[in-house]
Scaffold this motif. Sequence first.
Motif, mmCIF file in Angstrom:
data_model
loop_
_atom_site.group_PDB
_atom_site.id
_atom_site.type_symbol
_atom_site.label_atom_id
_atom_site.label_comp_id
_atom_site.label_asym_id
_atom_site.label_seq_id
_atom_site.Cartn_x
_atom_site.Cartn_y
_atom_site.Cartn_z
ATOM 1 N N LYS A 175 -3.523 10.484 20.315
ATOM 2 C CA LYS A 175 -2.965 10.448 21.668
ATOM 3 C C LYS A 175 -4.032 9.949 22.637
ATOM 4 C CE LYS A 175 0.012 12.917 24.706
ATOM 5 N NZ LYS A 175 0.098 14.009 25.565
ATOM 6 N N PRO A 176 -3.963 8.665 23.027
ATOM 7 C CA PRO A 176 -4.995 8.155 23.949
ATOM 8 C C PRO A 176 -4.857 8.801 25.321
ATOM 9 C CG PRO A 176 -3.340 6.471 23.501
ATOM 10 C CD PRO A 176 -2.959 7.660 22.695
ATOM 11 N N GLU A 177 -5.952 8.701 26.140
ATOM 12 C CA GLU A 177 -5.898 9.371 27.448
ATOM 13 C C GLU A 177 -4.969 8.640 28.415
ATOM 14 O OE1 GLU A 177 -8.642 7.643 26.498
ATOM 15 O OE2 GLU A 177 -9.736 6.827 28.232
ATOM 16 N N TYR A 178 -4.734 7.346 28.191
ATOM 17 C CA TYR A 178 -3.817 6.593 29.069
ATOM 18 C C TYR A 178 -2.416 6.687 28.453
ATOM 19 C CZ TYR A 178 -5.592 3.521 25.421
ATOM 20 O OH TYR A 178 -6.000 3.031 24.218
ATOM 21 N N GLN A 179 -1.469 7.077 29.283
ATOM 22 C CA GLN A 179 -0.118 7.209 28.740
ATOM 23 C C GLN A 179 0.839 6.236 29.421
ATOM 24 O OE1 GLN A 179 1.303 9.071 26.053
ATOM 25 N NE2 GLN A 179 -0.878 9.012 25.555
ATOM 26 N N SER A 180 0.292 5.239 30.113
ATOM 27 C CA SER A 180 1.136 4.201 30.711
ATOM 28 C C SER A 180 0.324 2.912 30.738
ATOM 29 C CB SER A 180 1.522 4.583 32.139
ATOM 30 O OG SER A 180 0.371 4.561 32.958
ATOM 31 N N TRP A 181 1.024 1.799 30.854
ATOM 32 C CA TRP A 181 0.365 0.493 30.913
ATOM 33 C C TRP A 181 -0.573 0.440 32.115
ATOM 34 C CZ3 TRP A 181 -0.029 -3.751 27.787
ATOM 35 C CH2 TRP A 181 -0.541 -4.905 28.350
ATOM 36 N N LYS A 182 -0.102 1.057 33.227
ATOM 37 C CA LYS A 182 -0.896 1.036 34.463
ATOM 38 C C LYS A 182 -2.252 1.729 34.238
ATOM 39 C CE LYS A 182 -0.251 2.164 39.244
ATOM 40 N NZ LYS A 182 0.364 3.180 40.045
ATOM 41 N N ASN A 183 -2.226 2.884 33.613
ATOM 42 C CA ASN A 183 -3.487 3.601 33.365
ATOM 43 C C ASN A 183 -4.371 2.852 32.366
ATOM 44 O OD1 ASN A 183 -2.829 5.571 35.110
ATOM 45 N ND2 ASN A 183 -2.001 6.975 33.577
ATOM 46 N N LEU A 184 -3.707 2.221 31.415
ATOM 47 C CA LEU A 184 -4.450 1.415 30.433
ATOM 48 C C LEU A 184 -5.174 0.278 31.152
ATOM 49 C CD1 LEU A 184 -5.083 0.267 27.572
ATOM 50 C CD2 LEU A 184 -2.824 -0.799 27.621
ATOM 51 N N SER A 185 -4.451 -0.384 32.074
ATOM 52 C CA SER A 185 -5.034 -1.493 32.840
ATOM 53 C C SER A 185 -6.247 -1.013 33.631
ATOM 54 C CB SER A 185 -4.004 -2.026 33.838
ATOM 55 O OG SER A 185 -3.442 -3.196 33.361
ATOM 56 N N LYS A 186 -6.107 0.168 34.223
ATOM 57 C CA LYS A 186 -7.221 0.717 35.016
ATOM 58 C C LYS A 186 -8.438 0.941 34.127
ATOM 59 C CE LYS A 186 -5.077 3.204 38.786
ATOM 60 N NZ LYS A 186 -4.459 4.490 39.035
ATOM 61 N N LYS A 187 -8.185 1.476 32.941
ATOM 62 C CA LYS A 187 -9.290 1.743 32.017
ATOM 63 C C LYS A 187 -9.982 0.417 31.644
ATOM 64 C CE LYS A 187 -10.136 3.462 27.332
ATOM 65 N NZ LYS A 187 -11.200 4.436 27.367
ATOM 66 N N ALA A 188 -9.153 -0.586 31.327
ATOM 67 C CA ALA A 188 -9.716 -1.885 30.946
ATOM 68 C C ALA A 188 -10.554 -2.449 32.094
ATOM 69 C CB ALA A 188 -8.593 -2.837 30.562
#
Length: 673
Positions: free
Chosen positions: A654-667
Amino acid sequence: METKVNKVKLSIDGKEVLVDDGLTILEAARQNGIDIPTLCQHEALSNWGGCRMCVVEVDGSPKLIASCVMPVRSGMAVVTTNDYILECRRTMMEFIFAERNHNCMFCPQSGDCELQKLAYELQMDHLTVAFSFNKFPTDVTSEYMAIDHNRCILCGRCVRACKEIVGASVLNFQNRGPKNLIGMDLDETREQSSCYGCGICMQVCPTGAMVNRYRSHYAVKGHSKDWQPLDTVCSQCGLLCPTVNFVKDNNLLNIEGKLTGDNGRPDRGQLCYKGRFEALKNTGKRLDSPMVRSGNGTWEKSTWDEILKLVSGKLNDVKKKEGGEAIFGLASSAASNEELVLFRDFMTQGCSAVYVDTFDGAHFRTVAGVYKEGKEAFREASWKMIPQADMVMLLGAAPSQSQPMISTLLGKGILQRSQKVAVLGETDPIQPYATYYIPVADGALPLLIGALKAGIKGSGDGGKLLEKAGLDADAVKAFHEVVKAFSDSVNPLFVVGEKLTGLEDPAVLADIASLAKQKGLYPDNTLRLIILKPRGNSAGAWKMGISSSNKVPGKSKWKAGLVLLGEPDDSYLAALEGLKSAGFVAAISPYFPESLADQVDALIPKPAWLEEEGTFTSVEGHETAYKQKTLQAPAGVMDSWEIFKNLAERVGFKPEYQSWKNLSKKAEHEIKK
Ligand code: SF4
Ligand code: SF4
Ligand code: SF4
Ligand code: FES
């Protein structure tokens, strides 16, 4: 200090207007919502005044004036439309149509043609002058663009675009009188000429004289008014050129550069042949369903549930039984920052894979080796510094293939600003124009760099190294000129390419970095060095630590692996020994990977690059840009987020980002680090 601009008061069609002094009548009218028809004028180009379509009446004089070249003056009374003006414009339009072949019905540009549109607006329904029936040649030697001189109106937009924006001056008016046409170099075909294939001339052409050979037919395109324009970027090489993609019924019909407005880029809105044309090609056989290779080697469709279960199950089993040492992950750096984070986290955290790498890992290792040695400050300069350099050293680089816009910028620098360009060790179409060219075989490049170091640092003339590198007398002479030019330069820049980073010898790159440092850092603390990376998002992948510091093992203990493919780009993988011996290999790919067909066991379809949003990192790693989704993926294809989410759930990650938006922020956060 802000310069104060004087204002000028004049009247246009009876309306009093106040505009900046120095504007043309056309600009003043447009600023005030008054339309004047034009043909040879284009807002990204200088004004020429050739077609006379923009004529207006000034101060009641019957002698009409071309508004695109006439500056405003205080007290001027301008009339843009009356019966006489319209009659003059229509007559000029009749001459244009009579002069060459404008049978719109048979023209691929019909429906998307400024000349045709204007003829309708002027209600030109017949000609009162005879057709000339002159015959002109066509040129279909380029894969990308056709020229049909029979449809040319000699407006000169293409000539000005090639000179002013691209700086290539390939095009010009050729012959005189009725034989006048647009020639390339000294009457060459497009293919033989020095044309870069950038297509700006075609983009500004107001007729069907220059047309795109991909998706150019009316049957596909229809009327341009029905197209949807989408502002996005090209993610193919890391220069992240802004584009407008035109779409109709989920078909990509055209890609244009953003020529107008200052976007802070030195290319002024150009695109290269890759950005403008390559995406319009139909590439490879699309995967529109998950597939599994059966025992007898044939490929069969499977369901999503089956494929996700199979791939996650195999990876999980190997993880539990043999540990992460037995799992590998390999990704294409053509993928977006978000896809790469998804892939990396799934492989390293979800599957505990010990070996995760990108296809361009070898190049990464060369660059990372210099960091490791810690000898040099190693923040690369922005590619946008290229036009400002007084000397550019191109080392083992072929920008016309890797980052084509850089070739164009260098060409412009050489022709228009006397920029000195030294090409060392790789051929490129820029080479005939280069100030210095020293050809050496790829393997001899380190010797040449060694000699360069000795020459520049004054620790000898590097004679032995040059001899070993196989330089003849002319090349040795050119070499000494390069050393002198570098010593004399005040603002030089090194541009290093794949032939050098591919050597996997950090010491050579470290030498270049130290030479670059000798001339001082740029004010933003960057080195006078740019590394042209192999794939569209190599800089992103490298910054996010996806490429491995260790070489791909020749023989490995791999039992299972996952490969993330981009566009048809599997040649590197086909040569991998470890891949062949791994027990189970799955690939996530938009296309059927032909050369891997016997080596992978399962295929998961993913959207192609224009079918998914994502951010990409610029070639030197300083900036990111957002590429929006232009097309819908075929029915039955899951997007990358869904694919990895499903795989992750099935291996219990279970990654810490649970939405594309949060994933984008992490990237984004990782890129900025
Ligand atoms: S260039 Fe334009 S006006 Fe000429 S034939 Fe083609 S569509 Fe018609
Ligand atoms: S494609 Fe580009 S380089 Fe070639 S003629 Fe047109 S503008 Fe010039
Ligand atoms: S080719 Fe097109 S842009 Fe060039 S002069 Fe002819 S009509 Fe104008
Ligand atoms: S648009 Fe003004 S002369 Fe052509």
